[in-house]
Design an enzyme around this catalytic site. Structure first.
Site, PDB file in Angstrom:
ATOM      1  N   CYS A   1     115.111 -19.072  64.446  1.00  0.00           N
ATOM      2  CA  CYS A   1     115.247 -18.443  65.545  1.00  0.00           C
ATOM      3  C   CYS A   1     115.699 -19.290  66.959  1.00  0.00           C
ATOM      4  O   CYS A   1     115.080 -19.842  67.475  1.00  0.00           O
ATOM      5  CB  CYS A   1     113.861 -17.957  66.140  1.00  0.00           C
ATOM      6  SG  CYS A   1     113.652 -16.921  67.608  1.00  0.00           S
TER       7      CYS A   1
ATOM      8  N   CYS B   1     121.190 -17.657  67.340  1.00  0.00           N
ATOM      9  CA  CYS B   1     122.377 -17.328  66.712  1.00  0.00           C
ATOM     10  C   CYS B   1     123.334 -18.571  66.173  1.00  0.00           C
ATOM     11  O   CYS B   1     124.178 -19.178  66.614  1.00  0.00           O
ATOM     12  CB  CYS B   1     123.540 -16.655  67.704  1.00  0.00           C
ATOM     13  SG  CYS B   1     122.708 -15.148  68.288  1.00  0.00           S
TER      14      CYS B   1
ATOM     15  N   CYS C   1     111.874 -12.667  69.699  1.00  0.00           N
ATOM     16  CA  CYS C   1     110.220 -12.720  70.042  1.00  0.00           C
ATOM     17  C   CYS C   1     110.110 -12.850  71.370  1.00  0.00           C
ATOM     18  O   CYS C   1     109.549 -13.762  71.740  1.00  0.00           O
ATOM     19  CB  CYS C   1     109.597 -14.003  69.256  1.00  0.00           C
ATOM     20  SG  CYS C   1     110.894 -15.403  68.887  1.00  0.00           S
TER      21      CYS C   1
ATOM     22  N   HIS D   1     106.442 -16.415  73.784  1.00  0.00           N
ATOM     23  CA  HIS D   1     106.617 -17.723  74.815  1.00  0.00           C
ATOM     24  C   HIS D   1     105.786 -17.238  76.161  1.00  0.00           C
ATOM     25  O   HIS D   1     105.145 -18.013  76.707  1.00  0.00           O
ATOM     26  CB  HIS D   1     108.123 -18.107  75.294  1.00  0.00           C
ATOM     27  CG  HIS D   1     108.787 -18.649  73.985  1.00  0.00           C
ATOM     28  ND1 HIS D   1     108.433 -19.961  73.681  1.00  0.00           N
ATOM     29  CD2 HIS D   1     109.632 -18.124  73.147  1.00  0.00           C
ATOM     30  CE1 HIS D   1     109.089 -20.221  72.579  1.00  0.00           C
ATOM     31  NE2 HIS D   1     109.832 -19.138  72.359  1.00  0.00           N
TER      32      HIS D   1
ATOM     33  N   CYS E   1     113.542 -16.685  74.374  1.00  0.00           N
ATOM     34  CA  CYS E   1     113.782 -15.911  73.252  1.00  0.00           C
ATOM     35  C   CYS E   1     113.722 -14.542  73.418  1.00  0.00           C
ATOM     36  O   CYS E   1     112.607 -13.882  74.086  1.00  0.00           O
ATOM     37  CB  CYS E   1     112.842 -16.139  71.957  1.00  0.00           C
ATOM     38  SG  CYS E   1     113.625 -15.212  70.422  1.00  0.00           S
TER      39      CYS E   1
ATOM     40  N   SER F   1     110.675 -23.159  65.744  1.00  0.00           N
ATOM     41  CA  SER F   1     112.250 -23.654  64.932  1.00  0.00           C
ATOM     42  C   SER F   1     112.549 -25.081  65.229  1.00  0.00           C
ATOM     43  O   SER F   1     113.051 -25.754  64.349  1.00  0.00           O
ATOM     44  CB  SER F   1     113.248 -22.631  65.835  1.00  0.00           C
ATOM     45  OG  SER F   1     113.257 -21.552  65.219  1.00  0.00           O
TER      46      SER F   1
ATOM     47  N   GLU G   1     118.445 -15.567  65.424  1.00  0.00           N
ATOM     48  CA  GLU G   1     118.426 -15.729  66.898  1.00  0.00           C
ATOM     49  C   GLU G   1     118.667 -17.086  67.275  1.00  0.00           C
ATOM     50  O   GLU G   1     118.071 -18.081  66.760  1.00  0.00           O
ATOM     51  CB  GLU G   1     117.384 -15.153  67.252  1.00  0.00           C
ATOM     52  CG  GLU G   1     117.195 -14.666  68.911  1.00  0.00           C
ATOM     53  CD  GLU G   1     117.030 -15.901  69.817  1.00  0.00           C
ATOM     54  OE1 GLU G   1     118.050 -15.692  70.882  1.00  0.00           O
ATOM     55  OE2 GLU G   1     116.378 -16.905  69.552  1.00  0.00           O
TER      56      GLU G   1
ATOM     57  N   ARG H   1     107.465 -16.596  63.878  1.00  0.00           N
ATOM     58  CA  ARG H   1     108.203 -17.633  62.926  1.00  0.00           C
ATOM     59  C   ARG H   1     107.308 -19.024  63.005  1.00  0.00           C
ATOM     60  O   ARG H   1     107.580 -19.894  62.569  1.00  0.00           O
ATOM     61  CB  ARG H   1     109.553 -17.899  63.678  1.00  0.00           C
ATOM     62  CG  ARG H   1     110.346 -16.973  63.473  1.00  0.00           C
ATOM     63  CD  ARG H   1     111.687 -17.108  64.401  1.00  0.00           C
ATOM     64  NE  ARG H   1     112.386 -15.847  64.338  1.00  0.00           N
ATOM     65  CZ  ARG H   1     112.270 -14.647  64.555  1.00  0.00           C
ATOM     66  NH1 ARG H   1     111.323 -14.243  65.280  1.00  0.00           N
ATOM     67  NH2 ARG H   1     113.115 -13.571  64.387  1.00  0.00           N
TER      68      ARG H   1
END
Ligand code: SF4
Lengths: 371, 568
Positions: free
Chosen positions: B547, B550, B63, B67, B60, B503, B13, B480
Site C-alpha cells: 500500500c 502505486c 484504506c 489513518h 491513503c 507498509s 496502492e 495491511r
C-alpha cells in the site's frame, strides 16, 4: 481498432441493458449536464457511434482515492458500461502488466496515438529535489506529465491534488507540489475535476459530454465544469431551510444535530464550496457528508487545506450568501474572511500562497480550452 | 548474476520499486524502494489536532478509513477523550467493512492475476467450469450458460483488439498452473467481485457519508447522530439496511471468496515454501469489545519471534523505533541511531540519482520509507501476523478457521510462514470479520432501543479543556497491518506528528545494521523462471498487499539493465 462501430450498442445488448434503460441513462446525463431534454437523443446517438475511447490514467503524488472513487461507479448501469468499456491502456492500480511491460503500454499509446487519447492525472506533481519526490520507472512525475499530457487530445486533472496541488501543496508544501495546470502550463483541453476525491458521477457525465460534443462543457474560471461546480453546496443543501430559519447544531449529538439542523456553527464550508454533492450524492446516491451530520470541508476548492482550516471553526458571518451569489465574489470574501479569522495561524503565509497559486489555474494563460 | 528491476510494481496502492539480484533462476538479494514522498507529517505541524484525521486520511485512498482512525485515537489518547459506547460500535463496523472489502478487492483485483491466466480462460469448457464451481460452492451463479456468457464477453473484449488494462501482462507464463476451467471461474468472480465491492461499500456511505474518504469522524466520537425518530439520523431503517449489507457481504465471502481461495491455493501449494520473510510478527490487536480504558480485543495483539508459535509476547509501545540509514532523510544525531516516534524527525534529504535514472545506489540510501524496528528487530505486520498471534493466543474462532484451512490444503502450521500463508491468512480474517459484523449492528440496535443516543464526548471538544502539553498514540490494525500515529500537542496545536504505517514495517529498506525489511527478506530464494517476466517476484510482493500508492518496478522501460540473464 476493428469492430469499433456501435460497440456500445453491442455492449449494452450483451449486458442486458434495455433500450429504455439506456435512454433513461442518456436523459439522466442530459440532466446532470444541465442540458435541455432534447439533448438526450443527441447523447444517445453520439455515444453509440463513438469509437472506444482510449484513456491513460497517471498517478503521481496521489493516494489513489480518485481511483477508488472510479471503481465505485454504480449508477446507472449504463454508466458502468461506459466506464468499463473505455480502453484504459495504462492505470497502475488495476493493470495486469508490471515493470517495463507496463511502461511499454504507456509508451505505445503515446507513440501510436498522439492527440488520440485522454490523459487522466491523479495526484500532484512535485517540483522539488529535481523531481525525486515522485518517480516512476526512474522518471520524474513532471517528465512523464510533460510527455503524456503534452500529446493528449485532452487532459482531466482528477481530484484536488491534480487540479490545484491539493494536500501535498498544503503549507509548507515540503515537495514543491503543483497541480497539472501550474506544473505543465499550456496543456491542451485541460479540465479540472476537483474534490477530494472527485465524484465518479461527474467523471461519467464529463466523458459523456466529451464523447457527444467532442469538446468539454462550459467551465468556470478554475476550469471546472459548470454543470458540477456551478452552484454552492449551500444552495442545494437539504439543511438549508434550517440555516434560513436560524436553527443550528450547537453540540455533536444534541437535539438539533439529531433533527438535521444546519451545521454552519460546527464549521460547515458549504456556503463557500462549489460542487453538486447535494444533488448527486455518493456511492450510487447513498449519502453525502452533510447527510452524515458532518460539516462540508470545502474539498473542491483550491488551497482548501489552508483556507478552510481549522475545519471546525465556523465561517465568519458574511451576510448575503445565496443562490444569486457567484464564486468570484464569495470566494474572495471567504478567503479574506477565513484568513482574518485565523490570523493566529500563519495568515500572511496562507494569503501569500493563495495569491501565488491562484494565477496558474486561471484559463487565460492556457491555450485550447473549449474548442 | 543479473539485476532485475520492477518499476512500477503495479496493482498496488502507491509507488514501489523492487530491485533484485537474480542468479541461477533464484533471487539472491533484494531491495525495496518507495519512490514517492509528500510530507504529510510536516504539513500537519502547527495545525488543529481535531483536523488531523482529515489530513492523515489522505495518506491513503484505498484504506480510506485507517489513518483517520489512528489519528483520532492518537489525539483522543493525548487529550483524554472518552467516546461513548455507540462510537466503538460504529467504528468497529467501519473498520471491519474496510477490512472485508479491501481483502476481497486485493484477492480478486490486485493479486489474482498473478495466479489466474485470463487468456487461458478463453479456451475453457463452460460445462466443466460449471461442474467445478458447483463442486466447491452452492453459489447460484454457476450454470454452464452463465460461464459461457462470461467467456464470450471476455472473448469479444479480446477480439476487439484493445486489451486495455490487461495488455502486455505475463499471460502464458509457465508459472500459471490453473486449468482453463478454473481460470474461467476466477475471471467470472473477478467481475462479480467488482460489482460486489461497489454495493458492499455503501455501508461506508451509510455510516460515513461517502467512500472513499469517509467524513463522519470526530475527535471524541462520530458525527452520525442516532435517533430512531429522525430521518436525519441513524434510525431503525439504517439498522435494517446495515443488516442487509452485512448479510450479503458474508454470503459472498463464504460462498465465493473462500472456496475460490482454497481451490486456487490447491494448485500452488509449493508457494507455501516461498516468501518466508523475517519470521517476526507484530500485531497491535483490534476491535475493542468494551468501553474500558484497556478493552478486551476481538483480535488480540502480540509479538511472535523467530517463527516460534509456542508463545506470544506482550507488545510494548516504547520498543518501536525507526532507522533512516538507508532512507532519504536526516536525523540530527546522525544516520546510525533509531528514534522513537515521540521523538521522531521527518527531514527529507534526497541523495539518490537525479531522475531519469536507471539504477538506485542500493549500498547507500534508496527509499522514501524509513525502517521501523521493534526491540531493534524487523517485524512483519498484516493479516498473517494477526492470524498467527490470534491462533497462538487461542482465539477460538481463529483457531477453528486456521485449522480448517490447513486441513483443507493438507499442510502443517509451518506452511503459514510463506507467500501462500499470507494469502490464506487474509481469507481467514475476512471470514472472521464478515461473521462478526452482524453482532456490532445488533449492539447499535440494542443501544438505540435502550435510549442511548450518545455519539460524542463533548467535554473534551474545546481546546481550553486540554492540558497545555499532551502526547498520545493511536494504534489500529489496518487491513495491511499494524498502524500507529504519534502526536505531540502544545498550546492546542500539533507540535510533532509521526506515522509508522504497515507498509513501512513491511516494505522498509535495510536498517543501520544492514538487516533487510520483510519484502526484501521474503524475496530471497524466490524462483524467477524468466527474468524478463518476473511474475514470481510479483506474487511474493503482492502477497503483502503493498500500500504505497502505486509501485514496484522491475526493469526500466528504456535502457535495459539486465544482461547475461541465465534462465534456469
Ligand atoms: S451551512 Fe452547511 S449544513 Fe448549513 S445549509 Fe449551508 S451547506 Fe447545509
Amino acid at each position: 481498432m476493428r469492430n469499433q462501430r456501435d460497440w456500445l450498442a453491442a455492449e449494452l445488448e450483451r449486458r442486458g441493458v434495455t433500450r429504455r434503460e439506456f435512454m433513461g441513462f442518456c436523459a439522466a446525463m442530459a440532466s446532470a449536464l444541465a442540458l435541455p431534454d432534447a439533448a438526450a437523443a443527441q447523447i444517445a446517438r453520439a455515444i453509440q457511434k463513438t469509437e472506444k475511447p482510449v484513456l491513460v490514467w497517471l498517478e503521481f503524488q496521489d493516494c489513489a482515492g480518485n481511483t477508488e472513487s472510479f471503481l465505485r461507479a454504480s449508477r446507472p448501469t449504463a454508466a458502468e458500461v461506459i466506464l468499463d468499456t473505455l480502453s484504459i491502456d495504462y492505470h497502475e492500480t488495476i493493470m495486469a502488466a508490471a515493470g517495463h511491460q507496463a511502461e511499454a503500454n504507456l509508451a505505445r499509446t503515446v507513440k501510436e496515438r498522439p492527440g488520440g487519447y485522454i490523459a487522466v492525472v491523479e495526484g500532484s506533481i512535485p517540483t522539488g529535489a529535481n523531481g525525486a519526490y515522485c518517480t516512476i520507472g526512474g522518471r520524474s512525475a513532471l517528465d512523464i506529465a510533460r510527455e503524456v499530457c503534452g500529446q493528449a487530445m485532452a487532459t482531466i486533472a482528477i481530484g484536488t491534488c491534480a487540479s490545484f496541488g491539493g494536500i501535498p501543496a498544503a503549507g509548507p508544501n515540503p515537495t514543491g507540489a503543483l497541480g497539472v495546470s501550474a506544473a505543465v502550463p499550456g496543456v491542451k483541453n485541460l479540465i479540472n475535476l476537483s474534490a477530494c476525491p472527485a465524484n465518479v458521477e461527474n467523471l461519467t457525465a464529463l466523458l459523456v459530454h466529451f464523447l457527444t460534443f467532442k469538446r468539454w462543457p462550459d467551465l468556470d474560471h478554475y476550469r471546472r465544469p459548470l454543470f458540477a461546480y456551478g452552484k454552492s453546496i449551500h444552495d442545494g443543501c437539504e439543511r438549508r431551510a434550517h440555516y434560513d430559519a436560524g436553527q443550528y447544531v450547537e453540540e455533536w449529538g444534541d437535539a438539533g444535530h439529531r433533527a438535521g439542523y444546519c451545521l454552519y456553527k460546527m464549521g460547515c464550508k458549504g456556503p463557500v464550496a462549489f460542487q453538486n454533492c447535494p444533488h448527486i450524492k455518493w456511492n450510487g446516491g447513498t449519502n453525502w457528508p452533510i447527510g452524515c451530520g458532518h460539516p462540508c470541508i470545502g474539498c473542491s476548492e483550491p488551497n482548501f487545506w489552508d483556507t478552510m482550516t481549522p475545519f471546525y471553526q465556523h465561517l465568519p458571518g458574511v451576510p448575503g450568501f445565496g443562490a444569486a451569489s457567484n464564486i468570484d465574489t464569495i470566494g474572495l470574501i471567504a478567503v479574506t474572511g477565513v484568513g482574518a479569522a485565523f490570523a493566529g495561524h500563519g495568515l500572511i503565509q496562507i494569503m501569500k500562497r493563495v495569491g501565488e497559486d491562484a494565477e496558474p489555474v486561471t484559463p487565460k494563460t492556457e491555450e485550447g480550452g473549449q474548442q | 548474476m543479473s539485476r532485475v528491476i520492477v518499476d512500477p510494481v503495479t496493482r498496488i496502492e502507491g509507488h514501489l520499486r523492487i530491485e533484485a539480484e537474480v542468479d541461477g533462476g533464484v533471487v539472491k538479494d533484494a531491495w525495496s524502494s518507495s519512490t514517492m514522498f509528500r510530507g504529510i507529517e510536516l504539513i500537519l505541524k502547527g495545525r488543529d489536532p481535531r483536523d488531523a484525521w482529515a489530513f492523515a486520511q489522505r495518506i491513503c485512498g484505498v484504506c480510506t478509513t485507517v489513518h483517520a482512525i489512528a489519528s483520532i485515537r492518537a489525539v483522543e489518547n493525548a487529550i483524554g477523550s472518552a467516546p461513548p459506547p455507540n462510537v466503538r460500535l460504529l467504528r468497529n463496523l467501519i473498520i471491519g467493512a474496510q477490512c472485508v472489502q479491501d481483502h476481497v478487492v486485493h484477492f480478486y483485483h490486485l493479486h489474482a492475476l498473478d495466479w489466474v491466466d485470463i487468456v487461458s480462460a478463453l479456451s475453457a469448457d463452460p460445462a466443466k467450469t460449471s461442474s467445478l464451481a458447483q463442486s466447491i460452492s452452492d453459489w447460484p451463479l454457476s450454470s454452464p450458460t452463465y460461464f459461457a456468457g462470461v467467456r464470450d464477453r471476455v472473448k469479444a473484449f479480446v477480439e476487439r483488439g484493445q486489451l486495455g488494462p490487461f495488455a502486455n501482462a505475463y499471460w502464458g507464463h509457465p508459472a500459471y498452473r490453473l486449468p482453463p476451467e478454473a481460470n474461467l471461474m476466477a475471471v467470472a468472480h473477478y467481475l462479480e467481485a467488482l460489482d460486489w465491492q461497489r454495493e458492499f461499500i455503501k455501508l461506508h456511505a451509510v455510516l460515513g457519508g461517502k467512500n472513499p474518504h469517509l467524513q463522519s469522524f470526530l475527535v471524541g466520537g462520530m458525527s452520525t447522530p442516532i435517533d430512531p425518530n429522525s430521518q436525519s439520523a441513524l434510525n431503525a431503517g439504517t439498522i435494517a439496511e446495515l443488516k442487509q449489507l452485512v448479510a450479503r457481504a458474508r454470503d459472498f465471502v463464504v460462498r465465493v471468496y473462500i472456496p475460490d481461495l482454497l481451490a486456487i491455493a490447491g494448485f500452488y501449494k509449493d508457494w507455501a515454501g516461498h516468501g518466508k520473510g523475517v519470521g517476526n510478527y507484530l500485531a497491535y490487536g483490534e476491535y475493542p469489545d468494551d468501553d474500558t480504558a484497556s478493552p478486551a480485543l476481538f483480535i488480540p495483539g502480540g509479538i511472535i519471534r523467530g517463527r516460534d508459535i509456542s508463545k506470544t509476547e506482550t507488545f510494548d509501545a516504547a520498543k518501536v523505533t525507526e532507522y533512516i540509514s538507508h532512507s532519504w532523510y536526516d536525523y540530527q544525531q546522525g544516520d546510525a541511531v533509531s528514534l522513537h516516534p515521540f521523538k521522531g524527525e521527518t527531514s527529507p534529504n534526497y541523495t539518490g540519482p537525479t531522475p531519469p535514472y536507471e539504477r538506485l545506489d542500493t549500498d547507500k540510501k534508496y527509499s522514501w520509507l524509513k525502517s521501523p524496528r521493534y526491540a531493534d528487530e524487523p517485524m512483519e505486520v498484516g493479516p498473517l501476523a494477526r492470524m498467527l498471534v490470534a491462533y497462538v493466543s487461542g482465539q477460538p474462532r481463529v483457531k477453528e478457521l486456521v485449522d480448517g484451512v490447513l486441513k483443507a490444503l493438507n499442510v502443517g502450521p509451518e506452511a503459514l510462514f510463506s507467500t501462500l500463508g499470507r494469502v490464506a491468512a487474509r481469507g481467514i480474517e475476512t471470514q472472521l470479520l464478515a461473521e462478526k459484523m452482524d453482532a456490532w449492528v445488533d449492539g447499535l440496535a440494542a443501544n438505540m432501543e435502550a435510549g442511548d443516543f450518545r455519539i460524542h464526548d463533548t467535554s473534551k471538544w474545546d481546546p481550553s479543556s486540554w492540558p497545555a502539553e499532551a502526547m498520545g498514540a493511536g494504534f489500529h490494525e489496518a487491513p495491511r497491518g499494524a498502524l500507529a500515529h504519534w502526536v505531540n500537542i502544545g498550546n492546542g496545536l500539533i507540535q510533532n506528528y509521526q506515522c509508522v504505517v504497515p507498509s513501512t514495517w513491511n516494505a522498509g529498506p535495510r536498517d543501520a545494521k544492514g538487516r533487510r525489511g520483510p519484502y526484501e527478506e521474503a524475496l530471497i530464494g524466490t524462483p524467477v523462471a524468466d527474468a524478463e517476466r518476473p511474475i514470481e517476484i510479483l506474487r511474493t510482493v503482492h502477497s503483502f498487499d503493498p500500500c504505497m500508492a502505486c509501485g514496484v518496478h522491475v526493469v526500466d522501460a528504456r535502457g535495459r539493465q539486465i544482461t547475461d540473464v541465465r534462465v534456469s
